[in-house]
Design a protein around this motif. Sequence first.
Motif, PDB file in Angstrom:
ATOM      1  N   ASP A  63      45.649  59.989  48.291  1.00  0.00           N
ATOM      2  CA  ASP A  63      44.664  59.892  49.361  1.00  0.00           C
ATOM      3  C   ASP A  63      43.332  60.417  48.823  1.00  0.00           C
ATOM      4  O   ASP A  63      43.027  61.603  48.922  1.00  0.00           O
ATOM      5  CB  ASP A  63      45.121  60.685  50.577  1.00  0.00           C
ATOM      6  N   GLY A  64      42.550  59.525  48.256  1.00  0.00           N
ATOM      7  CA  GLY A  64      41.314  59.924  47.581  1.00  0.00           C
ATOM      8  C   GLY A  64      40.178  60.274  48.498  1.00  0.00           C
ATOM      9  O   GLY A  64      39.117  60.704  48.027  1.00  0.00           O
ATOM     10  N   LEU A  65      40.361  60.120  49.809  1.00  0.00           N
ATOM     11  CA  LEU A  65      39.301  60.454  50.754  1.00  0.00           C
ATOM     12  C   LEU A  65      39.795  61.418  51.843  1.00  0.00           C
ATOM     13  O   LEU A  65      39.115  61.622  52.840  1.00  0.00           O
ATOM     14  CB  LEU A  65      38.726  59.182  51.392  1.00  0.00           C
ATOM     15  N   ALA A  66      40.988  61.996  51.608  1.00  0.00           N
ATOM     16  CA  ALA A  66      41.552  62.946  52.581  1.00  0.00           C
ATOM     17  C   ALA A  66      41.494  62.367  53.989  1.00  0.00           C
ATOM     18  O   ALA A  66      41.032  63.006  54.930  1.00  0.00           O
ATOM     19  CB  ALA A  66      40.821  64.290  52.506  1.00  0.00           C
ATOM     20  N   GLY A  67      42.002  61.144  54.120  1.00  0.00           N
ATOM     21  CA  GLY A  67      41.946  60.449  55.399  1.00  0.00           C
ATOM     22  C   GLY A  67      40.550  59.920  55.630  1.00  0.00           C
ATOM     23  O   GLY A  67      40.199  58.826  55.219  1.00  0.00           O
ATOM     24  N   MET A  68      39.732  60.696  56.285  1.00  0.00           N
ATOM     25  CA  MET A  68      38.302  60.411  56.446  1.00  0.00           C
ATOM     26  C   MET A  68      37.532  61.702  56.216  1.00  0.00           C
ATOM     27  O   MET A  68      36.927  62.266  57.097  1.00  0.00           O
ATOM     28  CB  MET A  68      38.008  59.818  57.836  1.00  0.00           C
ATOM     29  N   TRP A  69      37.657  62.227  54.981  1.00  0.00           N
ATOM     30  CA  TRP A  69      36.979  63.450  54.542  1.00  0.00           C
ATOM     31  C   TRP A  69      37.504  64.694  55.257  1.00  0.00           C
ATOM     32  O   TRP A  69      36.778  65.668  55.401  1.00  0.00           O
ATOM     33  CB  TRP A  69      35.459  63.383  54.812  1.00  0.00           C
ATOM     34  N   LEU A  70      38.761  64.729  55.688  1.00  0.00           N
ATOM     35  CA  LEU A  70      39.124  65.844  56.564  1.00  0.00           C
ATOM     36  C   LEU A  70      40.471  66.499  56.332  1.00  0.00           C
ATOM     37  O   LEU A  70      40.666  67.643  56.767  1.00  0.00           O
ATOM     38  CB  LEU A  70      39.036  65.397  58.035  1.00  0.00           C
TER      39      LEU A  70
END
Length: 462
Positions: A63-70
């Motif tokens: 998950d390179g964006l931690a979901g949606m930065w979170l």
Amino acid sequence: MTMRAAPGVVADVDAASLLEAGSEHVWLHASPWRALASQEETRILAEGRGCVVKDVDGREYIDGLAGMWLVNVGHGRKEIGEAMAAQAATLAYGSATQTTTVPAIKLAKTLAELAPGDLSVTFFCSGGSEAVESAIKIARQHHYLKGMPKRFKIVGRRGSYHGATHGAMSVSGVRALSEPYHSPYMHGALHVSPPYCYRCDYRRTYPECGVYCVDAIEQLIEFESPETVAAVIAEPISASNGIVVPPPEYLPRLREICDRHGVLLILDEVITGFGRTGKMFASEHWNVTADIMTVAKGLSSGYAPIGAALCRPKVVEPFMHDKRLSHLLTFGGHAVSCAASLANIEILRREGLVDNAAHVGAYLLEQLKELKRHPTVGDVRGLGLLLGVELLKDRESGGKTPLARDAIKALSTLLIERGLLTRVGHIVFLAPPLCLTRAEADRIVEILDSSLTEVEHKFGYR
């Protein structure tokens, strides 16, 4: 597309039926209706552990964006779910107008201990957009109650994104996202150029520029008349604008400019807060304290919806006795969300994830810089685990034309096929969970490296 549920992922559910139902009934955000069936990059996720998520067909992805930065603490944290369940069984909800709850008080006290400087009063809400909307209302009403009703203007920066509510959209600098509304923005929203050194609007070069971009904010305030400006809003690091890290002098000088003109400084730490940049809050890198700081996302790592506007005492002092804040939100300070946030912060502290973001983030940044040998990679930048790779069409010519859309689409597809979920435009955004290991960082770089090579060969980049 044929899908089957992986063992232990979605038991007794046919993945093809899920896809059909989702396509018919789920409208994905910022997407056309039925995008679930029409877009190859779309995945139905079923479970996650740490930095890895799995779809209903059993395929795994970093998950390179931690979901949606979170999802700062990572996926699958049972202790957060247990804390939520315990609170729901005790008291799930209490109105935030005339009452409050035990976890809300505990969380507000914890935030006062964690936040920079004297940020010590918390107004809770449901997410980042509401946090920014609340900050705008607090700033305007603060000046009104102090006898300065003409101070209503808010200065934002082009390229920034602060949310999807009307006020947050208005102070954002991403016009393309709101163009379909064809309606006026909030009156008094002003914008200046960002501190984007790689693509300076003023065609200057740091440090010879003297950080003119921050002087331009003061010039705008003076042109508009300081007596009409309520606040300046800025992300310490602008994620939406391409992971723009400002020069070291920028935020301290912005703080000075706001103080000089009696303007409140709102720092939007919705993305950068709770360890993302290797400090608990990004503004700590520059020893700057906002008058109002907005937080959300990493506050609960996405385990429950929550956001907040943290205020200094001087900001809230006018709201005393019968001079109340004219603003309320039904789910502000939701007890279960506060319980989730307390458990999340405990994990961040106990496991040293803020330090891990600093150390593994620095390692990942150095590995990503090796990608500059690619003819399409123009710049690599970031801080902690908030990183970006900027892609160009023709770096060798000295120009900075962004990579063509067809090449970007091909790259996005390859990254997903090889096990990396992230957002790809002419910037490849990377903000994985803060529990990222060096081995996972190496895997991210390997996927990017091989995918860029294939795209460059396919589209003739040399």
